[in-house]
Scaffold this active site. Structure first.
Site, PDB file in Angstrom:
ATOM      1  N   HIS A 125      41.309  45.693  38.573  1.00  0.00           N
ATOM      2  CA  HIS A 125      40.058  45.587  39.326  1.00  0.00           C
ATOM      3  C   HIS A 125      40.256  44.995  40.713  1.00  0.00           C
ATOM      4  O   HIS A 125      39.483  45.269  41.629  1.00  0.00           O
ATOM      5  CB  HIS A 125      39.035  44.750  38.541  1.00  0.00           C
ATOM      6  CG  HIS A 125      39.361  43.287  38.478  1.00  0.00           C
ATOM      7  ND1 HIS A 125      40.157  42.733  37.500  1.00  0.00           N
ATOM      8  CD2 HIS A 125      39.027  42.250  39.297  1.00  0.00           C
ATOM      9  CE1 HIS A 125      40.277  41.432  37.710  1.00  0.00           C
ATOM     10  NE2 HIS A 125      39.607  41.104  38.791  1.00  0.00           N
ATOM     11  N   HIS A 190      36.735  30.901  45.046  1.00  0.00           N
ATOM     12  CA  HIS A 190      36.148  30.982  43.706  1.00  0.00           C
ATOM     13  C   HIS A 190      37.020  30.178  42.758  1.00  0.00           C
ATOM     14  O   HIS A 190      38.137  29.804  43.108  1.00  0.00           O
ATOM     15  CB  HIS A 190      35.911  32.416  43.219  1.00  0.00           C
ATOM     16  CG  HIS A 190      37.074  33.361  43.290  1.00  0.00           C
ATOM     17  ND1 HIS A 190      37.671  33.752  44.459  1.00  0.00           N
ATOM     18  CD2 HIS A 190      37.733  34.027  42.319  1.00  0.00           C
ATOM     19  CE1 HIS A 190      38.641  34.626  44.212  1.00  0.00           C
ATOM     20  NE2 HIS A 190      38.712  34.803  42.911  1.00  0.00           N
TER      21      HIS A 190
END
Lengths: 278, 96
Positions: A125, A190
């Site tokens: 991904h 993140h």
């Protein structure tokens, strides 16, 4: 000779794919607009191939054999293995560009870099979410560069800058008249699977964007080397932006958009760099 | 400190759907195929996020608890309970 015609960077995150249909409309619209702009600019530069600089999320490599940098030199690569990706990006096979991949590898070795190689990578991904959302032609040949952004110790920022300069040299020394674009994926801040999971460090993100905009490599190196140890683990993917930045000559950074994306757990950043003059 | 065999179990679960099925059916039997230490085995049986967290890469940990069916909010809450959320709470934003 080949030309570097476009340099881009975009965030990714599995939730973008997993929850795309159920995400709040306004948030999805913001992500859509940013990815669409990346796609528009990428198509406008009419690339013949795309070098994608991305992390590997434990798909190709494990801790028994974990390269710092791996170059995909195959004619083909496998599409994303994650079930949530197969639903939105159902390309089992993606085109590679073996000739440029080998040229990049040889250029690296000739310049005292020691990457590993793969004749067939699986592109997870991290690579495929930006390709999917930016609407990149699935027939566009890819040369993947996978960077260890996940497991310490990782390549230094200084080395990533050197890799970007090397990538530029390889592009400009490739004898065929190809138009080549570069896309770095990942970041900005993140935090995944650690005690700060969910934290989006906007202070880091804005400082990071400022450092790219100023361009100066030593400052960028010093800032990231210090700050990456103090923010969430996902920010290590900024190495892929750093490689893109140095490929662009560490100049011409333009922020397309930045916004904290709590729904996808990332500080969502999208950028391009001015391509070198012909 | 990285625990190789725990990491290997988590990595293999990410790659092998049949292993996931087997693991869900009989965790202990699958653990027998790996050199899982007794205290780690207990942590696995107890879904002890705090005990497992220092032993594996954070991304593998997240994937493992997805396999275990732990909701993301619960997984995050267990992680947050290990430490103050982060060094600069004022900068924190919500999470989904």
């Amino acid at each position: 000779m080949a030309k570097l015609v476009g340099i881009f960077a975009a965030s990714h995150g599995p939730i973008i794919a997993r929850e795309w249909e159920t995400m709040a409309r306004d948030h999805r619209d913001k992500l859509t607009a940013a990815f669409d702009e990346i796609g528009r600019r990428l198509r406008a530069c009419r690339p013949d191939l795309l070098v994608v600089v991305s992390p590997d999320h434990w798909v190709n490599f494990f801790i028994n054999n974990l390269p710092a940098i791996c170059i995909g030199i195959g004619d083909e690569h496998d599409g994303p293995p994650e079930p949530f990706m197969k639903k939105v990006y159902p390309h089992q096979v993606l085109k590679g560009h073996a000739a440029f991949g080998r040229h990049l590898l040889q250029t690296a070795l000739d310049n005292d870099f020691d990457p590993t190689l793969s004749h067939r990578l699986t592109l997870d991904h991290g690579t495929c979410i930006p390709l999917w959302r930016a609407g990149v032609d699935p027939e566009l040949p890819l040369v993947p560069i996978l960077v260890n952004d996940l497991e310490a110790p990782m390549p230094s920022i200084r080395r990533c800058l050197a890799w970007g300069r090397l990538l530029r040299r390889a592009i400009e020394s490739y004898p065929e008249p190809l138009r080549i674009a570069v896309l770095g994926t990942g970041g900005l801040s993140h935090s995944i699977g650690e005690t700060t999971m969910g934290w989006i460090d906007e202070t880091f993100d804005h400082a990071c964007i400022d450092a790219f905009a100023r361009g100066e490599e030593r400052q960028l190196d010093a800032f990231l080397t210090e700050q990456l140890e103090r923010t969430g683990n996902g920010a290590h993917e900024i190495r892929d932006w750093v490689i893109a930045h140095a490929a662009a000559g560490s100049t011409g950074f333009e922020l397309i958009d930045y916004f904290p994306s709590p729904a996808t757990l990332v500080g969502a950043g999208f950028a391009s760099w001015k391509a070198p003059a012909a | 400190m990285t625990d190789y065999w725990l990491s290997k179990l988590f990595f293999d679960l990410q790659h092998d759907a049949q292993l996931v099925t087997d693991y869900r059916a009989d965790m202990a039997a699958v653990m027998e195929r790996y050199r899982i230490k007794p205290e780690v085995r207990r942590a696995l049986m107890d879904d002890d996020v705090a005990a497992l967290s220092p032993l594996v890469n954070a991304y593998l940990l997240r994937f493992y608890f997805q396999v275990r069916g732990m909701p993301q909010d619960e997984f995050m809450a267990r992680l947050h309970a290990m430490n103050p959320p982060h060094p600069a709470p004022a900068a924190k934003v919500g999470h989904g």
